[in-house]
Design a protein around this motif. Structure first.
Motif, PDB file in Angstrom:
ATOM      1  N   SER A  87      33.776  21.642 102.603  1.00 36.64           N
ATOM      2  CA  SER A  87      34.789  20.584 102.632  1.00 36.64           C
ATOM      3  C   SER A  87      36.190  21.166 102.809  1.00 36.64           C
ATOM      4  CB  SER A  87      34.734  19.750 101.354  1.00 36.64           C
ATOM      5  OG  SER A  87      33.493  19.085 101.248  1.00 36.64           O
ATOM      6  N   LYS A  88      36.436  22.269 102.151  1.00 36.09           N
ATOM      7  CA  LYS A  88      37.754  22.895 102.267  1.00 36.09           C
ATOM      8  C   LYS A  88      37.954  23.523 103.641  1.00 36.09           C
ATOM      9  CE  LYS A  88      38.156  23.776  97.312  1.00 36.09           C
ATOM     10  NZ  LYS A  88      38.144  24.800  96.236  1.00 36.09           N
ATOM     11  N   GLN A  89      36.858  23.994 104.256  1.00 35.25           N
ATOM     12  CA  GLN A  89      36.963  24.636 105.558  1.00 35.25           C
ATOM     13  C   GLN A  89      37.185  23.634 106.684  1.00 35.25           C
ATOM     14  OE1 GLN A  89      37.092  28.054 105.746  1.00 35.25           O
ATOM     15  NE2 GLN A  89      37.015  27.855 103.508  1.00 35.25           N
ATOM     16  N   ILE A  90      36.597  22.440 106.554  1.00 39.76           N
ATOM     17  CA  ILE A  90      36.647  21.480 107.667  1.00 39.76           C
ATOM     18  C   ILE A  90      37.715  20.404 107.474  1.00 39.76           C
ATOM     19  CG2 ILE A  90      34.214  21.813 108.172  1.00 39.76           C
ATOM     20  CD1 ILE A  90      33.558  19.286 106.716  1.00 39.76           C
ATOM     21  N   ALA A  91      38.443  20.440 106.358  1.00 38.20           N
ATOM     22  CA  ALA A  91      39.490  19.442 106.130  1.00 38.20           C
ATOM     23  C   ALA A  91      40.653  19.668 107.098  1.00 38.20           C
ATOM     24  CB  ALA A  91      39.977  19.523 104.687  1.00 38.20           C
ATOM     25  N   ASP A  92      41.311  18.571 107.483  1.00 41.43           N
ATOM     26  CA  ASP A  92      42.457  18.697 108.376  1.00 41.43           C
ATOM     27  C   ASP A  92      43.698  19.119 107.596  1.00 41.43           C
ATOM     28  OD1 ASP A  92      43.418  16.431 107.060  1.00 41.43           O
ATOM     29  OD2 ASP A  92      42.745  15.057 108.620  1.00 41.43           O
ATOM     30  N   GLU A  93      44.854  19.148 108.277  1.00 40.59           N
ATOM     31  CA  GLU A  93      46.073  19.629 107.630  1.00 40.59           C
ATOM     32  C   GLU A  93      46.530  18.747 106.476  1.00 40.59           C
ATOM     33  OE1 GLU A  93      47.028  17.211 111.320  1.00 40.59           O
ATOM     34  OE2 GLU A  93      45.698  18.871 110.759  1.00 40.59           O
ATOM     35  N   ASN A  94      46.023  17.487 106.452  1.00 41.40           N
ATOM     36  CA  ASN A  94      46.353  16.573 105.353  1.00 41.40           C
ATOM     37  C   ASN A  94      45.302  16.568 104.249  1.00 41.40           C
ATOM     38  OD1 ASN A  94      48.730  15.640 106.659  1.00 41.40           O
ATOM     39  ND2 ASN A  94      47.471  14.322 107.973  1.00 41.40           N
ATOM     40  N   GLY A  95      44.319  17.448 104.399  1.00 43.06           N
ATOM     41  CA  GLY A  95      43.255  17.511 103.399  1.00 43.06           C
ATOM     42  C   GLY A  95      42.193  16.444 103.551  1.00 43.06           C
ATOM     43  N   GLN A  96      42.204  15.711 104.672  1.00 40.62           N
ATOM     44  CA  GLN A  96      41.231  14.642 104.898  1.00 40.62           C
ATOM     45  C   GLN A  96      40.030  15.169 105.688  1.00 40.62           C
ATOM     46  OE1 GLN A  96      41.714  11.528 103.494  1.00 40.62           O
ATOM     47  NE2 GLN A  96      43.473  12.595 102.573  1.00 40.62           N
ATOM     48  N   ILE A  97      38.868  14.546 105.441  1.00 39.69           N
ATOM     49  CA  ILE A  97      37.630  14.937 106.121  1.00 39.69           C
ATOM     50  C   ILE A  97      37.050  13.716 106.802  1.00 39.69           C
ATOM     51  CG2 ILE A  97      35.361  16.006 105.863  1.00 39.69           C
ATOM     52  CD1 ILE A  97      36.322  17.173 103.217  1.00 39.69           C
ATOM     53  N   SER A  98      36.742  13.823 108.084  1.00 38.62           N
ATOM     54  CA  SER A  98      36.161  12.695 108.807  1.00 38.62           C
ATOM     55  C   SER A  98      34.727  12.473 108.358  1.00 38.62           C
ATOM     56  CB  SER A  98      36.193  12.958 110.317  1.00 38.62           C
ATOM     57  OG  SER A  98      35.363  14.058 110.649  1.00 38.62           O
ATOM     58  N   ALA A  99      34.212  11.260 108.579  1.00 40.39           N
ATOM     59  CA  ALA A  99      32.848  10.923 108.159  1.00 40.39           C
ATOM     60  C   ALA A  99      31.800  11.830 108.802  1.00 40.39           C
ATOM     61  CB  ALA A  99      32.563   9.454 108.472  1.00 40.39           C
ATOM     62  N   PRO A 100      31.864  12.103 110.126  1.00 38.91           N
ATOM     63  CA  PRO A 100      30.869  13.000 110.736  1.00 38.91           C
ATOM     64  C   PRO A 100      30.887  14.401 110.129  1.00 38.91           C
ATOM     65  CG  PRO A 100      31.991  11.741 112.433  1.00 38.91           C
ATOM     66  CD  PRO A 100      32.744  11.502 111.160  1.00 38.91           C
ATOM     67  N   LYS A 101      32.092  14.926 109.872  1.00 37.68           N
ATOM     68  CA  LYS A 101      32.188  16.259 109.278  1.00 37.68           C
ATOM     69  C   LYS A 101      31.638  16.263 107.852  1.00 37.68           C
ATOM     70  CE  LYS A 101      36.107  18.067 111.945  1.00 37.68           C
ATOM     71  NZ  LYS A 101      37.493  18.588 111.861  1.00 37.68           N
ATOM     72  N   SER A 102      31.931  15.198 107.110  1.00 36.41           N
ATOM     73  CA  SER A 102      31.417  15.090 105.745  1.00 36.41           C
ATOM     74  C   SER A 102      29.899  15.021 105.752  1.00 36.41           C
ATOM     75  CB  SER A 102      32.004  13.849 105.064  1.00 36.41           C
ATOM     76  OG  SER A 102      31.503  13.715 103.756  1.00 36.41           O
ATOM     77  N   LEU A 103      29.345  14.263 106.713  1.00 36.01           N
ATOM     78  CA  LEU A 103      27.886  14.154 106.834  1.00 36.01           C
ATOM     79  C   LEU A 103      27.273  15.510 107.158  1.00 36.01           C
ATOM     80  CD1 LEU A 103      25.280  12.496 107.006  1.00 36.01           C
ATOM     81  CD2 LEU A 103      25.843  12.011 109.401  1.00 36.01           C
ATOM     82  N   ALA A 104      27.904  16.251 108.088  1.00 36.28           N
ATOM     83  CA  ALA A 104      27.385  17.569 108.463  1.00 36.28           C
ATOM     84  C   ALA A 104      27.402  18.524 107.274  1.00 36.28           C
ATOM     85  CB  ALA A 104      28.218  18.142 109.615  1.00 36.28           C
ATOM     86  N   ALA A 105      28.492  18.481 106.496  1.00 38.00           N
ATOM     87  CA  ALA A 105      28.589  19.334 105.310  1.00 38.00           C
ATOM     88  C   ALA A 105      27.514  18.960 104.294  1.00 38.00           C
ATOM     89  CB  ALA A 105      29.971  19.211 104.682  1.00 38.00           C
ATOM     90  N   GLY A 106      27.288  17.653 104.137  1.00 37.19           N
ATOM     91  CA  GLY A 106      26.256  17.194 103.207  1.00 37.19           C
ATOM     92  C   GLY A 106      24.863  17.606 103.637  1.00 37.19           C
ATOM     93  N   LEU A 107      24.598  17.542 104.947  1.00 37.71           N
ATOM     94  CA  LEU A 107      23.282  17.933 105.463  1.00 37.71           C
ATOM     95  C   LEU A 107      23.027  19.419 105.253  1.00 37.71           C
ATOM     96  CD1 LEU A 107      23.109  15.888 108.804  1.00 37.71           C
ATOM     97  CD2 LEU A 107      21.776  15.494 106.719  1.00 37.71           C
ATOM     98  N   LEU A 108      24.030  20.251 105.521  1.00 36.95           N
ATOM     99  CA  LEU A 108      23.864  21.688 105.330  1.00 36.95           C
ATOM    100  C   LEU A 108      23.687  22.017 103.855  1.00 36.95           C
ATOM    101  CD1 LEU A 108      23.745  24.504 106.445  1.00 36.95           C
ATOM    102  CD2 LEU A 108      26.255  24.602 106.428  1.00 36.95           C
ATOM    103  N   ALA A 109      24.470  21.357 102.994  1.00 35.06           N
ATOM    104  CA  ALA A 109      24.319  21.578 101.555  1.00 35.06           C
ATOM    105  C   ALA A 109      22.928  21.150 101.100  1.00 35.06           C
ATOM    106  CB  ALA A 109      25.395  20.792 100.786  1.00 35.06           C
ATOM    107  N   GLY A 110      22.427  20.032 101.653  1.00 35.09           N
ATOM    108  CA  GLY A 110      21.090  19.561 101.305  1.00 35.09           C
ATOM    109  C   GLY A 110      20.010  20.512 101.769  1.00 35.09           C
ATOM    110  N   PHE A 111      20.194  21.107 102.955  1.00 30.17           N
ATOM    111  CA  PHE A 111      19.219  22.069 103.472  1.00 30.17           C
ATOM    112  C   PHE A 111      19.139  23.295 102.574  1.00 30.17           C
ATOM    113  CE2 PHE A 111      18.480  25.951 105.973  1.00 30.17           C
ATOM    114  CZ  PHE A 111      17.206  25.685 106.465  1.00 30.17           C
TER     115      PHE A 111
END
Length: 301
Positions: free
Chosen positions: A84-108
């Motif tokens: 989440s910290k790696q893929i957040a934008d300059e405002n600290g926000q994370i888009s839904a697709p990026k959040s989903l990808a992070a969740g999938l990798l964490a789940g794997f």
């Protein structure tokens, strides 16, 4: 069940609360897990094990499952927080697709580290010994018999079950929510009680549809089942279907459904209590500045 709360906390606090809540839930519902696994074993092995009385035998493998829960929680939290910290934008926000990808990798990764504990738990439950060895002694025995890869037996069915269950639960909940919203007065929101019922129904759908995968996973993690199927998941499924009947592929469904029901009712309370109990973690100097990107629904997963 996910905890829907607006509280925030640091990563260590969320981590501690998640582990404590998961451990308490496992301790409460483990006899149902034991009966589920036992009913999924080959019939001949079930006859040898016999029917357990209301004794500590019902908690065989419980410590292993608790250790596995703690390990997977650490992996899920740390991985998701880091990504989440790696893929957040300059405002600290994370888009839904990026959040989903992070969740999938964490789940794997979570599913991967969980497999050895699942193998050990199955071996302990299916053991004919009066007092089966502990978690790490079981790990050692598995490595002696099958090599290090023996700790990953049942990896594909475990991953498939986790992924399929999440997909079915998500799809079922969204479909049910859309139907329920049609009966809600415009401008009003669905009550928390109804939302909980919908989540429970979605969990039931996930349990029922993934039962055959769960049975194959259990068989592939037992010594006799894996040898009979020669390590082939499809052959294992075929053997169960032809020799024991299609009903065997749904064995253990009722204990699993009961466990989901109890977990859904108590997990939120357990998590809230644990979150308050470890509040001292955020009272340390500098703890407030280490707020995690992890949401509490993920923390109470």
């Amino acid at each position: 069940m996910s905890a829907h709360t607006s509280q925030d906390g640091s990563l260590p606090r969320l981590l501690a609360a998640g582990i404590l809540a998961g451990t308490a839930e496992i301790g409460l519902t483990y006899p149902l897990e034991y009966h589920k696994v036992r009913s999924q074993l080959p019939t001949a092995l079930i006859d040898k094990i016999g029917r357990p009385a209301l004794t500590l035998k019902l908690f065989r493998g419980c410590g292993t499952m608790m250790l596995g829960n703690g390990t997977k929680t650490v992996v899920r939290f740390v991985t998701y927080d880091f990504l989440s910290k790696q893929i957040a934008d300059e405002n600290g926000q994370i888009s839904a697709p990026k959040s989903l990808a992070a969740g999938l990798l964490a789940g794997f990764l979570e599913s991967t580290v969980l497999v050895p504990f699942e193998v050990a738990k199955i071996r302990q439950i299916s053991s004919l010994a009066t007092s089966p060895p502990g978690t790490f002694a079981t790990f050692k025995r598995i490595v002696q018999l099958h090599g290090p890869l023996g700790l990953l037996y049942g990896f594909f069915p475990t991953l498939l079950r986790q992924g399929a269950a999440s997909a079915v639960r998500f799809t079922a909940y969204n479909s049910l929510r859309q139907m329920a919203d049609g009966f809600v007065t415009p401008g009003d929101r669905l009550s928390p009680a109804w939302a909980t019922c919908l989540e429970l129904l979605a969990s039931y759908a996930a349990v029922i549809t993934t039962m055959p995968i769960d049975v194959v996973k259990t068989r592939m993690q037992t010594l006799s089942g894996r040898e009979a199927a020669r390590g082939n998941n499809l052959l294992c499924t075929y053997q169960i279907f032809t020799t024991e009947g299609p009903r065997k592929l749904f064995s253990g469904m009722m204990p699993r459904l009961f466990r989901v029901t109890i977990s859904s009712m108590v997990m939120f309370s357990f998590y809230e209590a644990a979150f308050k109990a470890v509040s001292f973690i955020d009272e340390r100097p500098g703890a407030r500045n280490s707020k995690s990107e992890i949401s509490q629904p993920l923390a109470a997963k």
